[in-house]
Design an enzyme around this catalytic site. Structure first.
Site, PDB file in Angstrom:
ATOM      1  N   HIS A   1       0.672  -1.145  -0.078  1.00  8.56           N
ATOM      2  CA  HIS A   1      -0.039  -0.004   0.009  1.00  8.56           C
ATOM      3  C   HIS A   1       0.866   1.369  -0.132  1.00  8.56           C
ATOM      4  CE1 HIS A   1      -2.261   3.238   2.050  1.00  8.56           C
ATOM      5  NE2 HIS A   1      -3.133   2.846   1.484  1.00  8.56           N
TER       6      HIS A   1
ATOM      7  N   ARG B   1     -10.418   3.142  -6.818  1.00 13.09           N
ATOM      8  CA  ARG B   1     -10.699   2.517  -5.577  1.00 13.09           C
ATOM      9  C   ARG B   1     -11.654   3.658  -4.577  1.00 13.09           C
ATOM     10  NH1 ARG B   1      -5.187   2.526  -6.100  1.00 13.09           N
ATOM     11  NH2 ARG B   1      -4.115   0.317  -6.539  1.00 13.09           N
TER      12      ARG B   1
ATOM     13  N   ARG C   1     -14.294   0.765  -8.525  1.00 11.46           N
ATOM     14  CA  ARG C   1     -14.528  -0.285  -7.620  1.00 11.46           C
ATOM     15  C   ARG C   1     -15.393  -0.057  -6.484  1.00 11.46           C
ATOM     16  NH1 ARG C   1      -9.660  -3.165  -4.931  1.00 11.46           N
ATOM     17  NH2 ARG C   1      -9.905  -1.386  -3.450  1.00 11.46           N
TER      18      ARG C   1
ATOM     19  N   GLU D   1     -10.907 -12.216  -8.181  1.00 13.80           N
ATOM     20  CA  GLU D   1      -9.739 -12.277  -6.922  1.00 13.80           C
ATOM     21  C   GLU D   1      -9.817 -13.649  -6.326  1.00 13.80           C
ATOM     22  OE1 GLU D   1      -9.937  -8.269  -5.049  1.00 13.80           O
ATOM     23  OE2 GLU D   1     -11.914  -8.876  -5.721  1.00 13.80           O
TER      24      GLU D   1
ATOM     25  N   GLY E   1      -7.362  -9.166  -9.944  1.00 11.56           N
ATOM     26  CA  GLY E   1      -6.766  -8.519  -8.737  1.00 11.56           C
ATOM     27  C   GLY E   1      -5.801  -9.674  -8.399  1.00 11.56           C
TER      28      GLY E   1
ATOM     29  N   ASN F   1      -3.112  -9.920  -6.797  1.00 15.33           N
ATOM     30  CA  ASN F   1      -2.472 -10.059  -5.372  1.00 15.33           C
ATOM     31  C   ASN F   1      -3.383 -11.068  -4.602  1.00 15.33           C
ATOM     32  OD1 ASN F   1      -0.635  -8.192  -5.683  1.00 15.33           O
ATOM     33  ND2 ASN F   1      -1.598  -6.434  -4.995  1.00 15.33           N
ATOM     34  N   ASP F   2      -4.740 -10.886  -4.701  1.00 17.49           N
ATOM     35  CA  ASP F   2      -5.640 -11.570  -3.879  1.00 17.49           C
ATOM     36  C   ASP F   2      -5.798 -12.933  -4.426  1.00 17.49           C
ATOM     37  OD1 ASP F   2      -5.849  -9.719  -1.814  1.00 17.49           O
ATOM     38  OD2 ASP F   2      -8.122  -9.423  -2.425  1.00 17.49           O
TER      39      ASP F   2
ATOM     40  N   CYS G   1      -5.328  -5.403 -12.835  1.00 19.87           N
ATOM     41  CA  CYS G   1      -4.922  -4.066 -12.086  1.00 19.87           C
ATOM     42  C   CYS G   1      -4.133  -4.385 -11.004  1.00 19.87           C
ATOM     43  CB  CYS G   1      -6.387  -3.447 -11.520  1.00 19.87           C
ATOM     44  SG  CYS G   1      -7.292  -4.555 -10.483  1.00 19.87           S
TER      45      CYS G   1
END
Length: 797
Positions: free
Chosen positions: A407, A502, A549, A652, A674, A676-677, A724
């Site tokens: 982040h 976001r 989102r 995700e 997504g 990452n997830d 993304c």
């Protein structure tokens, strides 16, 4: 044309031979034959060979005709001209005598080096290349690990690369006639490097002539030259050859030679990942070679080097350093905006470039951010969305934890705030009130305040070249969370739209948990705030799409907001990442969701921003999705009955991949991965848990197969696909994988939009050329996953 004019051996070339051998080959000859530094042997296919090839085929007139009709300031026109010329040149037959001369020289090279067959590097060498004040380097192509079978094809591709968009534009900008710039091709014995890199005999940022900088990483130097890895950095004082500074980074990946005749990415062995690529003795030896070359030429040099398996150093290329070298601004390092020098307090990973200076404010608990003042340096363990108010006014951000996709890194780059993450002990070493300077590029925190470039105006993504204007078939979108900087980012990046807006920052800007806000009668405040923020972004990028989102707040992320403890404590489970979040909250707390939808509808209907799309996060089941869609329709956002309203879902969760055909039949318009997830859930790994961090890999075959299958099904249904996550901008081969699988867009952070667009354009051109020539694609990543896609495609056919 006589045979002897076709081939020029390095041993016979000197720097004066640029007109016949190009800058690279002439310099290699100078290094090899006159300066006496170790250079792999080789030869040049002369510039007159290229010129004769064009004349005999009548290509000169054709090329001139195309260029005469090209507006170099119109990127579409420039790209089209480049594509047409390159395809035309590469399809022309090569006269037999040239083919015979090149093959004969290759066999002679094998004899010179004492081998039956030898791998070679085939490098472009333009006749205006590597000149002081006008470096054409990097504009033409290089091909590594080539053998005789592929040699002539590589030579032709080097010839055609004289007409890349950048090369055409650069010649016009520098006042060179297209017909005056010819091209030679260097064919040089390949060094199977265990380490390689770049050396500048002038400090490249400050222009300090008393310092020499060496960058190095494992494997071939192509990884560093192309900017695909973060290298070690060694700083050497030229006066006494003492090593002034060493920055040794963790090196995960390397490019190595494939014995089949290509190159490939491999993981660096664990025993070498944190080991310096050069010993102190090798650093000094390389520095001596660099100073010898600089002394010979009389100007600062940009040098490529390699270290082979026998620990022998080779110089692969040398050219003038063009920023400071020729009448430039060379100076000692502590002036103006040069390199910061002084006591190093902490080091970490530089993730957001720029320099910030101020007083340290160590904040471990987000509840204390009210004590943070504008211009302070924020030092904490790790940030979450509720830290954004402090980050917006920080001179710089420093964290103990995190990497390129955390982040703190994402938001800092978006804000243009210098940031260094992964320092491990910054919260312990740095003290409240201590004056420091943070170098976000190099990842270093120095003692004391030196001249700084801080805050949102420091740098976001100002294009350094024309890449921002290139038109690509694959759309390049930007990720955003802060509406206030949307216009600036839109102007600087020229992104095609916003692939991920976001919602969390909009909620944080209100400063209360949404449930408490509603209980206090703040319904209208939430609608107004969200509508205004949406309109601000949609207006900045209009008519490009803005994919919003909806709120995906995990219980732990809003605990510190007023009301957070009261309303979230029952929802904070052992792992909030897979708990009460995403669209499931919309059907459990539809009153909050309805306020968000009313804000979207106001921005679309009353403000007129029909370019706003809606994306539903963390989609798990079809039942919950249908319930969510029902609520949306009740609030006037019905994607089935309004062709102007586009509904996307985030992919995700593995169930969304395996059920993607079901969601496509529900009428969705787009999906965005997504990564990452998705990676965490496919592999069962928490990326924030250091004990299993090495297992987290977005390039794992299971993850890639899930993505490839999802895109394949979406193509059948005409559903847009995007990504993304940070993978495409971190791993260039990931981007190639996505494009080859049919991805219609990517969405990246503001600081990588321009470079990503350039990469996309190059890949599209590469794939288009392969298709035109009927070549079989050889993706560099996840070959099995790609084969799966082709299998599914053929099965359907």
């Amino acid at each position: 044309m006589k045979k002897r004019e076709f081939i020029l051996w390095f041993e016979n070339l000197r720097n004066k031979d640029i007109p016949i051998a190009g800058g690279k080959c002439a310099n290699l000859g100078e290094l090899f034959g006159r300066i006496g530094v170790p250079v792999p042997n080789g030869f040049a296919v002369s510039a007159s060979t290229y010129q004769g090839f064009l004349k005999r085929s009548g290509a000169e007139e054709k090329i001139e005709e195309i260029l005469s009709e090209t507006d170099v300031n119109d990127m579409e026109s420039l790209q089209a001209a480049s594509d047409e010329i390159r395809k035309y040149v590469e399809e022309l037959p090569v006269p037999k005598e040239i083919e015979k001369a090149v093959s004969g020289a290759y066999r002679e090279l094998c004899k010179k080096v004492g081998k039956k067959t030898v791998a070679v590097a085939v490098r472009s060498s333009a006749t205006a290349e590597d000149l002081p004040g006008a470096s054409f380097a990097g504009q033409q192509d290089t091909f590594l690990n080539v053998y005789e079978k592929g040699l002539l094809k590589s030579v032709k591709r080097c010839w055609s690369s004289l007409f890349t968009p950048r090369a055409i534009f650069y010649r016009v900008e520098k006042g060179f006639s297209h017909s005056d710039v010819l091209i030679s091709v260097a064919v040089q014995e390949m060094v199977f490097a265990k380490a390689a890199g770049v050396m500048f005999t002038i400090e490249p940022v400050s222009g300090d002539v008393e310092k020499l900088v060496i960058n190095g990483s494992w494997g071939l130097g192509e990884a560093i030259v192309s900017g695909q890895v973060t290298p070690d950095e060694y700083l050497v004082d030229k006066a006494d050859l003492k090593i002034a500074d060493k920055q040794v980074v963790r090196k995960e990946r390397q490019i190595v030679s494939d014995k089949k005749g290509s190159v490939k990415w491999l993981s660096v062995p664990k025993t070498k990942r944190e080991k310096p690529v050069l010993t102190d003795k090798q650093i000094v030896e390389l520095a001596e070679l660099g100073m010898k070359i600089e002394k010979h030429y009389g100007v600062g040099q940009d040098i490529e080097w390699a270290l082979d398996e026998d620990d022998r150093l080779f110089i692969l290329q040398a050219r003038p350093e063009t920023v400071h070298g020729e009448g430039g601004s060379a100076r000692k390092g502590k002036q103006g905006g040069g390199t910061v020098e002084g006591k190093v307090l902490v080091k970490g990973n530089g993730v957001s470039p720029g320099r910030g200076a101020g007083k340290v404010k160590v904040i471990v608990d987000v509840k204390s951010i009210s004590k943070f003042k504008k211009g302070d340096v924020l030092v904490t363990k790790m940030t979450t969305p509720d830290w954004v108010p402090a980050m917006k006014i920080a001179a710089a951000v420093v964290t103990d934890l995190g990497g390129k996709t955390c982040h703190a890194a994402i938001v800092s780059r978006e804000l243009g705030v210098p940031a260094v993450v992964g320092c491990e002990n910054a919260t312990e070493v740095l003290q409240d009130g201590q004056e420091v300077t943070v170098e976000g590029q190099r990842g270093i925190i120095f003692e004391g305040i030196q001249s700084a470039e801080t805050g949102p105006q420091a740098q976001v993504a100002a294009p350094a070249d024309m890449s921002a204007q290139i038109t690509t078939a694959t759309k390049v979108y930007v990720n955003l969370s802060i509406p206030e900087i949307a216009k600036k980012i839109a102007d600087e990046t020229r992104a095609d739209g916003v692939g991920l807006l976001r919602a969390e920052h909009l909620m944080l800007s209100i400063g209360k948990h949404p449930r408490q806000l509603l209980e206090e009668g703040g319904d209208q405040e939430m609608i107004d705030t969200f509508a205004q923020g949406l309109g601000q972004v949609a207006g900045a990028f209009f008519p490009g799409p803005v994919v919003y989102r909806c709120l995906d707040f995990k219980p732990d992320e809003f605990l510190e907001l007023p009301g957070g403890e009261k309303y979230e404590r029952d929802h904070v489970g052992p792992n909030p990442m897979i708990g009460y979040r995403g669209q499931y909250r919309y059907i459990k707390e539809d009153d909050i969701f309805r306020l968000e939808l009313r804000a979207i509808r106001r921005a679309r209907e009353e403000m007129g921003y029909k370019n706003i799309c809606v994306m539903i996060p963390f989609v798990r089941t079809r039942r919950v999705f249908r319930e969510t869609v029902r609520v949306m329709a009740e609030e006037g956002l019905d994607h089935r009955n309004d062709p102007e309203f586009k509904l996307w879902i985030m992919v995700e969760v593995p169930s969304a991949c395996f059920m993607i055909d079901e969601f496509c039949r529900e009428g969705i318009d787009g999906v965005s991965f997504g990564t990452n997830d998705l990676t965490m859930l496919v592999l069962g790994v928490d990326r924030n848990d250091a004990s299993v961090q090495e297992l987290y890999d977005e390039r794992n075959l299971g993850v890639l197969r899930a993505i490839a299958y999802t895109m394949h099904v979406c193509r059948k249904y005409g559903v847009t696909t995007s990504i993304c996550g940070q993978a495409p901008s971190v791993y260039p081969d990931y981007l190639e994988f996505m494009i080859r699988c049919g991805c219609t867009s990517i969405s990246v952070n503001p600081d990588t939009v321009v470079s990503s667009r350039r990469s996309v354009a190059m890949l599209e051109q590469k794939i288009g050329l392969e298709n035109a020539l009927g070549l079989v694609s050889k993706p560099k990543i996840a070959k099995i996953a790609m084969e799966d896609v082709f299998f599914w495609r053929n099965l359907d056919d």
